[in-house]
Scaffold this motif. Structure first.
Motif, PDB file in Angstrom:
ATOM      1  N   ALA A   1     -19.012  -4.744 -33.919  1.00 14.92           N
ATOM      2  CA  ALA A   1     -18.498  -3.404 -34.220  1.00 14.92           C
ATOM      3  C   ALA A   1     -19.613  -2.493 -34.688  1.00 14.92           C
ATOM      4  N   GLY A   2     -20.577  -3.052 -35.436  1.00  9.75           N
ATOM      5  CA  GLY A   2     -21.725  -2.262 -35.850  1.00  9.75           C
ATOM      6  C   GLY A   2     -22.567  -1.825 -34.670  1.00  9.75           C
ATOM      7  N   LEU A   3     -22.728  -2.718 -33.693  1.00  9.44           N
ATOM      8  CA  LEU A   3     -23.440  -2.352 -32.474  1.00  9.44           C
ATOM      9  C   LEU A   3     -22.652  -1.334 -31.663  1.00  9.44           C
ATOM     10  N   ALA A   4     -21.320  -1.448 -31.696  1.00  4.94           N
ATOM     11  CA  ALA A   4     -20.469  -0.503 -30.972  1.00  4.94           C
ATOM     12  C   ALA A   4     -20.632   0.907 -31.516  1.00  4.94           C
ATOM     13  N   TRP A   5     -20.916   1.025 -32.801  1.00 12.00           N
ATOM     14  CA  TRP A   5     -21.166   2.343 -33.384  1.00 12.00           C
ATOM     15  C   TRP A   5     -22.365   3.002 -32.693  1.00 12.00           C
ATOM     16  N   ALA A   6     -23.420   2.212 -32.457  1.00 12.18           N
ATOM     17  CA  ALA A   6     -24.617   2.754 -31.803  1.00 12.18           C
ATOM     18  C   ALA A   6     -24.360   3.057 -30.333  1.00 12.18           C
ATOM     19  N   THR A   7     -23.657   2.158 -29.632  1.00  8.26           N
ATOM     20  CA  THR A   7     -23.398   2.402 -28.207  1.00  8.26           C
ATOM     21  C   THR A   7     -22.424   3.564 -28.014  1.00  8.26           C
ATOM     22  N   ALA A   8     -21.540   3.786 -28.974  1.00  8.58           N
ATOM     23  CA  ALA A   8     -20.621   4.923 -28.877  1.00  8.58           C
ATOM     24  C   ALA A   8     -21.389   6.243 -28.945  1.00  8.58           C
ATOM     25  N   ILE A   9     -22.453   6.263 -29.749  1.00 11.30           N
ATOM     26  CA  ILE A   9     -23.285   7.464 -29.805  1.00 11.30           C
ATOM     27  C   ILE A   9     -23.930   7.703 -28.444  1.00 11.30           C
ATOM     28  N   GLY A  10     -24.425   6.622 -27.816  1.00 17.29           N
ATOM     29  CA  GLY A  10     -25.015   6.756 -26.490  1.00 17.29           C
ATOM     30  C   GLY A  10     -24.001   7.180 -25.449  1.00 17.29           C
ATOM     31  N   ALA A  11     -22.751   6.719 -25.602  1.00 21.74           N
ATOM     32  CA  ALA A  11     -21.711   7.083 -24.632  1.00 21.74           C
ATOM     33  C   ALA A  11     -21.352   8.561 -24.711  1.00 21.74           C
ATOM     34  N   LEU A  12     -21.529   9.165 -25.885  1.00 23.86           N
ATOM     35  CA  LEU A  12     -21.168  10.568 -26.056  1.00 23.86           C
ATOM     36  C   LEU A  12     -22.354  11.521 -25.937  1.00 23.86           C
ATOM     37  N   ALA A  13     -23.550  10.999 -26.107  1.00 21.44           N
ATOM     38  CA  ALA A  13     -24.733  11.871 -26.116  1.00 21.44           C
ATOM     39  C   ALA A  13     -24.891  12.589 -24.775  1.00 21.44           C
ATOM     40  N   PRO A  14     -24.933  13.913 -24.767  1.00 22.14           N
ATOM     41  CA  PRO A  14     -25.066  14.661 -23.509  1.00 22.14           C
ATOM     42  C   PRO A  14     -26.436  14.501 -22.852  1.00 22.14           C
TER      43      PRO A  14
ATOM     44  N   VAL B   1     -28.019  11.734 -22.097  1.00 23.25           N
ATOM     45  CA  VAL B   1     -28.170  10.561 -21.229  1.00 23.25           C
ATOM     46  C   VAL B   1     -27.440  10.817 -19.912  1.00 23.25           C
ATOM     47  N   SER B   2     -27.782  10.006 -18.916  1.00 27.54           N
ATOM     48  CA  SER B   2     -27.182  10.176 -17.591  1.00 27.54           C
ATOM     49  C   SER B   2     -25.742   9.711 -17.560  1.00 27.54           C
ATOM     50  N   GLU B   3     -25.035  10.095 -16.490  1.00 25.56           N
ATOM     51  CA  GLU B   3     -23.640   9.700 -16.345  1.00 25.56           C
ATOM     52  C   GLU B   3     -23.499   8.179 -16.243  1.00 25.56           C
ATOM     53  N   VAL B   4     -24.474   7.558 -15.584  1.00 20.39           N
ATOM     54  CA  VAL B   4     -24.431   6.095 -15.461  1.00 20.39           C
ATOM     55  C   VAL B   4     -24.502   5.448 -16.840  1.00 20.39           C
ATOM     56  N   LEU B   5     -25.410   5.939 -17.679  1.00 17.04           N
ATOM     57  CA  LEU B   5     -25.528   5.389 -19.028  1.00 17.04           C
ATOM     58  C   LEU B   5     -24.297   5.690 -19.873  1.00 17.04           C
ATOM     59  N   HIS B   6     -23.667   6.841 -19.629  1.00 16.07           N
ATOM     60  CA  HIS B   6     -22.409   7.132 -20.318  1.00 16.07           C
ATOM     61  C   HIS B   6     -21.391   6.027 -20.057  1.00 16.07           C
ATOM     62  N   VAL B   7     -21.272   5.644 -18.783  1.00 12.77           N
ATOM     63  CA  VAL B   7     -20.315   4.603 -18.399  1.00 12.77           C
ATOM     64  C   VAL B   7     -20.722   3.258 -18.990  1.00 12.77           C
ATOM     65  N   VAL B   8     -22.023   2.943 -18.903  1.00  8.07           N
ATOM     66  CA  VAL B   8     -22.508   1.655 -19.419  1.00  8.07           C
ATOM     67  C   VAL B   8     -22.292   1.565 -20.928  1.00  8.07           C
ATOM     68  N   PHE B   9     -22.687   2.596 -21.652  1.00  5.61           N
ATOM     69  CA  PHE B   9     -22.509   2.593 -23.103  1.00  5.61           C
ATOM     70  C   PHE B   9     -21.023   2.583 -23.484  1.00  5.61           C
TER      71      PHE B   9
END
Length: 245
Positions: A162-175, A177-185
């Motif tokens: 869950a702590g790692l998910a906090w970091a990946t959630a930031i990557g998923a929302l960060a404008p 990064v690319s669309e592919v990384l949005h999906v991956v994160f």
């Protein structure tokens, strides 16, 4: 006593405020970091990963620390606070109920030294607001109370994803990064949260089972025998009070 329900109400509001602040910081920090200055954030992470030495430090030291602080730390702050708020509000209701007049509503016990969270003390951490008269509802709340104030290696490990998910959630929302990384994160966030949920439920059930078996190293709570003895004392006090009236 008129001050008794007011006192429990104030205590409950304090613990509720602590819980709300913890939730808002944990959840609100994700969009704040993602949208606040995402360019600098992404560039900073990229620069560290491009340097082999910094990449090792970042992945081996910083990431686990963040996972533990956000995941396990967030779990303990949230789970240690809301049961105390719920119990306090329960005692407000009981304090206004004539059936509970003249009897103690809560008690304080001390956890075994080193077995609980909180500042270290010579005699153990004081665990207050435990119910004198237990019900099925308070027993359910106390299971979370115990989980929130007990050191449990299994729960700490369970909250790391869950702590790692906090970091990946930031990557998923960060404008930035690319669309592919949005999906991956985004996919990683869901998988990590699902892993923490599954592991956390197992750890919680195992912890509750251990506490129910009477493990003395767990948080100090009133045993069934102590509750029975306490109920006898309360019944006698009530009978004496009615007799005197």
């Amino acid at each position: 006593m008129a001050l008794r329900p007011l006192g429990y109400l104030l205590i409950g509001l304090v613990w509720l405020a602590i819980w709300l602040i913890a939730v808002l910081l944990l959840v609100g920090s994700v969009p704040a970091l993602a949208y606040g200055d995402s360019d600098s954030l992404v560039e900073g992470v990229g620069d560290r990963l491009s340097n082999p030495v910094e990449a090792v430090v970042f992945l081996v030291i910083l990431v686990p620390i963040v996972a533990a602080a956000v995941g396990a730390g967030g779990w303990y702050v949230i789970t240690a606070s809301w049961p105390l708020a719920v119990l306090s509000f329960t005692y407000v209701v009981r304090a206004l109920n004539p059936a509970y007049a003249g009897e103690k509503l809560s008690f304080t016990a001390r956890g075994a030294w080193g077995s609980t969270i909180g500042p270290p003390t010579l005699s153990g951490v004081a665990l207050s607001l435990q119910p004198v008269r237990a019900t099925r509802f308070t027993d359910g709340v106390m299971r979370f109370y115990v989980a929130g104030w007990s050191f449990d290696g299994r729960m700490i490990v369970a909250m790391l994803p869950a702590g790692l998910a906090w970091a990946t959630a930031i990557g998923a929302l960060a404008p930035s990064v690319s669309e592919v990384l949005h999906v991956v994160f985004g996919a990683l966030t869901v998988l990590l949260l699902g892993a923490s949920w599954t592991l956390g439920v197992r750890a919680f059930r195992a912890s509750a089972s251990t506490a129910g078996a009477g493990n003395e190293d767990r948080v100090a709570t009133m045993s069934a025998g102590q509750r029975a003895q306490r109920m006898k004392e309360l019944k006698k006090q009530r009978e004496d009070r009615l007799r005197n009236e």
